[in-house]
Design a protein around this motif. Structure first.
Motif, mmCIF file in Angstrom:
data_model
loop_
_atom_site.group_PDB
_atom_site.id
_atom_site.type_symbol
_atom_site.label_atom_id
_atom_site.label_comp_id
_atom_site.label_asym_id
_atom_site.label_seq_id
_atom_site.Cartn_x
_atom_site.Cartn_y
_atom_site.Cartn_z
ATOM 1 N N GLY A 144 -9.990 -13.224 1.848
ATOM 2 C CA GLY A 144 -8.786 -12.413 1.815
ATOM 3 C C GLY A 144 -8.910 -11.214 2.726
ATOM 4 N N GLN A 145 -7.800 -10.491 2.857
ATOM 5 C CA GLN A 145 -7.764 -9.306 3.688
ATOM 6 C C GLN A 145 -7.798 -8.059 2.812
ATOM 7 O OE1 GLN A 145 -4.933 -9.499 7.016
ATOM 8 N NE2 GLN A 145 -4.407 -11.568 6.365
ATOM 9 N N HIS A 146 -7.742 -6.907 3.449
ATOM 10 C CA HIS A 146 -7.669 -5.662 2.698
ATOM 11 C C HIS A 146 -6.342 -5.622 1.936
ATOM 12 C CE1 HIS A 146 -8.850 -1.554 1.793
ATOM 13 N NE2 HIS A 146 -7.619 -1.173 2.060
ATOM 14 N N ALA A 147 -6.364 -5.051 0.740
ATOM 15 C CA ALA A 147 -5.167 -4.850 -0.079
ATOM 16 C C ALA A 147 -4.530 -6.158 -0.528
ATOM 17 C CB ALA A 147 -4.149 -3.973 0.645
ATOM 18 N N PHE A 148 -5.347 -7.187 -0.766
ATOM 19 C CA PHE A 148 -4.762 -8.468 -1.165
ATOM 20 C C PHE A 148 -4.175 -8.443 -2.572
ATOM 21 C CE2 PHE A 148 -9.383 -8.992 -2.090
ATOM 22 C CZ PHE A 148 -9.336 -9.313 -3.445
ATOM 23 N N LEU A 149 -4.429 -7.386 -3.353
ATOM 24 C CA LEU A 149 -3.819 -7.272 -4.676
ATOM 25 C C LEU A 149 -2.437 -6.629 -4.654
ATOM 26 C CD1 LEU A 149 -6.660 -6.054 -7.119
ATOM 27 C CD2 LEU A 149 -5.891 -8.383 -6.661
ATOM 28 N N ARG A 150 -2.044 -6.031 -3.539
ATOM 29 C CA ARG A 150 -0.791 -5.271 -3.497
ATOM 30 C C ARG A 150 0.402 -6.215 -3.351
ATOM 31 N NH1 ARG A 150 0.040 -1.798 1.546
ATOM 32 N NH2 ARG A 150 -1.865 -0.741 0.860
ATOM 33 N N ASP A 151 1.039 -6.515 -4.480
ATOM 34 C CA ASP A 151 2.150 -7.455 -4.446
ATOM 35 C C ASP A 151 3.324 -6.895 -3.646
ATOM 36 O OD1 ASP A 151 4.324 -6.389 -6.675
ATOM 37 O OD2 ASP A 151 2.263 -5.858 -7.202
ATOM 38 N N ALA A 200 3.496 -6.892 -0.403
ATOM 39 C CA ALA A 200 3.041 -6.486 0.929
ATOM 40 C C ALA A 200 2.645 -7.721 1.739
ATOM 41 C CB ALA A 200 1.867 -5.529 0.818
ATOM 42 N N PRO A 201 2.594 -7.611 3.071
ATOM 43 C CA PRO A 201 2.288 -8.780 3.906
ATOM 44 C C PRO A 201 0.929 -9.416 3.617
ATOM 45 C CG PRO A 201 3.239 -7.024 5.241
ATOM 46 C CD PRO A 201 2.984 -6.440 3.886
ATOM 47 N N ARG A 202 -0.045 -8.617 3.179
ATOM 48 C CA ARG A 202 -1.391 -9.158 2.954
ATOM 49 C C ARG A 202 -1.617 -9.604 1.507
ATOM 50 N NH1 ARG A 202 -4.451 -4.117 5.589
ATOM 51 N NH2 ARG A 202 -2.647 -3.144 4.616
ATOM 52 N N PHE A 203 -0.578 -9.514 0.683
ATOM 53 C CA PHE A 203 -0.698 -9.945 -0.712
ATOM 54 C C PHE A 203 -1.034 -11.425 -0.783
ATOM 55 C CE2 PHE A 203 1.588 -11.641 -4.537
ATOM 56 C CZ PHE A 203 0.691 -11.158 -5.483
ATOM 57 N N ASP A 204 -1.991 -11.770 -1.643
ATOM 58 C CA ASP A 204 -2.384 -13.160 -1.862
ATOM 59 C C ASP A 204 -2.280 -13.430 -3.360
ATOM 60 O OD1 ASP A 204 -3.979 -15.533 -2.376
ATOM 61 O OD2 ASP A 204 -4.723 -15.342 -0.325
ATOM 62 N N ALA A 205 -1.265 -14.166 -3.756
ATOM 63 C CA ALA A 205 -0.998 -14.374 -5.179
ATOM 64 C C ALA A 205 -2.159 -15.071 -5.887
ATOM 65 C CB ALA A 205 0.291 -15.179 -5.353
ATOM 66 N N ALA A 206 -2.754 -16.054 -5.222
ATOM 67 C CA ALA A 206 -3.867 -16.767 -5.843
ATOM 68 C C ALA A 206 -5.055 -15.838 -6.061
ATOM 69 C CB ALA A 206 -4.268 -17.963 -4.987
ATOM 70 N N LEU A 207 -5.350 -14.995 -5.065
ATOM 71 C CA LEU A 207 -6.462 -14.055 -5.215
ATOM 72 C C LEU A 207 -6.131 -12.971 -6.229
ATOM 73 C CD1 LEU A 207 -7.735 -13.652 -1.540
ATOM 74 C CD2 LEU A 207 -8.651 -15.097 -3.371
ATOM 75 N N PHE A 208 -4.863 -12.600 -6.321
ATOM 76 C CA PHE A 208 -4.458 -11.636 -7.349
ATOM 77 C C PHE A 208 -4.778 -12.187 -8.736
ATOM 78 C CE2 PHE A 208 -1.485 -10.068 -10.476
ATOM 79 C CZ PHE A 208 -1.454 -8.698 -10.257
ATOM 80 N N GLN A 238 -6.880 -14.538 -9.507
ATOM 81 C CA GLN A 238 -8.332 -14.666 -9.644
ATOM 82 C C GLN A 238 -8.957 -13.312 -9.953
ATOM 83 O OE1 GLN A 238 -10.259 -16.475 -6.265
ATOM 84 N NE2 GLN A 238 -12.309 -15.927 -6.963
ATOM 85 N N GLY A 239 -8.507 -12.269 -9.227
ATOM 86 C CA GLY A 239 -9.054 -10.934 -9.453
ATOM 87 C C GLY A 239 -8.764 -10.409 -10.839
ATOM 88 N N MET A 240 -7.565 -10.669 -11.340
ATOM 89 C CA MET A 240 -7.226 -10.227 -12.696
ATOM 90 C C MET A 240 -8.028 -10.999 -13.749
ATOM 91 S SD MET A 240 -5.186 -7.674 -12.474
ATOM 92 C CE MET A 240 -6.315 -7.256 -11.124
ATOM 93 N N ALA A 241 -8.270 -12.288 -13.492
ATOM 94 C CA ALA A 241 -9.088 -13.065 -14.424
ATOM 95 C C ALA A 241 -10.521 -12.544 -14.465
ATOM 96 C CB ALA A 241 -9.059 -14.545 -14.034
ATOM 97 N N LEU A 242 -11.069 -12.212 -13.304
ATOM 98 C CA LEU A 242 -12.416 -11.653 -13.249
ATOM 99 C C LEU A 242 -12.488 -10.312 -13.982
ATOM 100 C CD1 LEU A 242 -13.263 -12.415 -9.500
ATOM 101 C CD2 LEU A 242 -14.300 -13.505 -11.506
ATOM 102 N N THR A 243 -11.459 -9.480 -13.779
ATOM 103 C CA THR A 243 -11.415 -8.176 -14.446
ATOM 104 C C THR A 243 -11.312 -8.340 -15.946
ATOM 105 O OG1 THR A 243 -10.379 -7.178 -12.504
ATOM 106 C CG2 THR A 243 -10.154 -6.008 -14.590
#
Length: 249
Positions: A213-220, A222-230, A232-237
């Motif tokens: 992923g890129q920087h700021a991939f959690l920022r829904d 935005a151009p760099r937002f990645d829903a799948a990584l979002f 995944q990141g929330m599941a890890l958290t």
């Protein structure tokens, strides 16, 4: 779980009042408190949604306005060139010790809050990832999730060439999770290696993830937002906080 998000409090710190936005489950109860640190833009709509998602899993989430010494309460910087320049200027202007005193003040205030059970974690993105890393050095913090933390390997937070954050990582007593985008230009491979080496040498209880992923991939939104990584990141958290605060060993 339904949450409430209408609470705002101006708490006292050594450098003046700091507005704190609270998110917590509806109804009575005392919950672990998560200190959520924002990007350079302060408490934007994407940050509010992050806070709501974590609170909805059974946590009292407190989001401080990190530039309270310089901006009026409620100030949100825009996701544009002017907002970016202002946010970056302030992260190099504010002395790093003031970020630490903000954390100490917030923990002390939350200890007395009716919704806090006396246990603490931290979460942060971008600048907030660095601030969450610093917060993890407070002995009250038991679990920390840092996403694409900037300025750790360069030591430039507060405009100082050696801000001391990484050098003090041996002070982290709880668990910490670091999540990075491999295409993030702000923290290249060499920088990530430097951060991991410091944590490994300190013997930190560490969980480390690098994603495509890129920087700021959690920022829904935005151009760099990645829903799948979002997701995944929330599941890890969620897994980190559940392991530390909920699961009985």
């Amino acid at each position: 779980m339904l949450i409430r998000s209408d609470e705002k409090n101006d708490i006292e710190t050594p450098t003046g009042p700091m507005r704190v936005h609270l998110y917590r489950p509806v109804g009575p109860g005392r919950f672990p408190a998560i200190l959520l640190f924002s990007e350079i833009y302060q408490v934007t709509a994407p940050i509010e949604r992050l806070a709501a998602m974590i609170a909805g899993q059974g946590y009292l989430v407190a989001v401080p306005e990190v530039y309270h010494e310089y901006e009026a309460p409620g100030c949100v910087l825009a996701y544009d060139q002017a907002g970016t320049e202002r946010g970056n200027t302030l992260k190099y202007t504010k002395p790093v010790g003031q970020f630490d005193s903000d954390v100490a003040s917030l923990v002390a205030w939350l200890r007395e809050h009716e919704g806090c059970n006396g246990r603490f974690g931290a979460f942060g993105v971008c600048l907030g990832g660095h601030l969450a890393f610093r917060a993890a050095q407070n002995p009250a913090i038991e679990a920390t999730a840092c996403f694409y933390a900037t300025d750790l390997h360069t030591g430039t937070l507060g405009g100082e060439r050696a801000d001391g954050t990484l050098a003090r990582c041996s002070a982290i007593a709880g668990e910490i999770m670091m999540v990075w985008g491999r295409s993030d230009p702000h923290v290249p491979y060499e920088g990530r290696r430097q951060i991991r080496d410091a944590l490994e040498q300190a013997g930190t209880a560490l969980e480390w993830h690098e994603v495509d992923g890129q920087h700021a991939f959690l920022r829904d939104g935005a151009p760099r937002f990645d829903a799948a990584l979002f997701l995944q990141g929330m599941a890890l958290t969620s897994a980190l906080y559940h392991r530390v605060f909920i699961r009985q060993v």
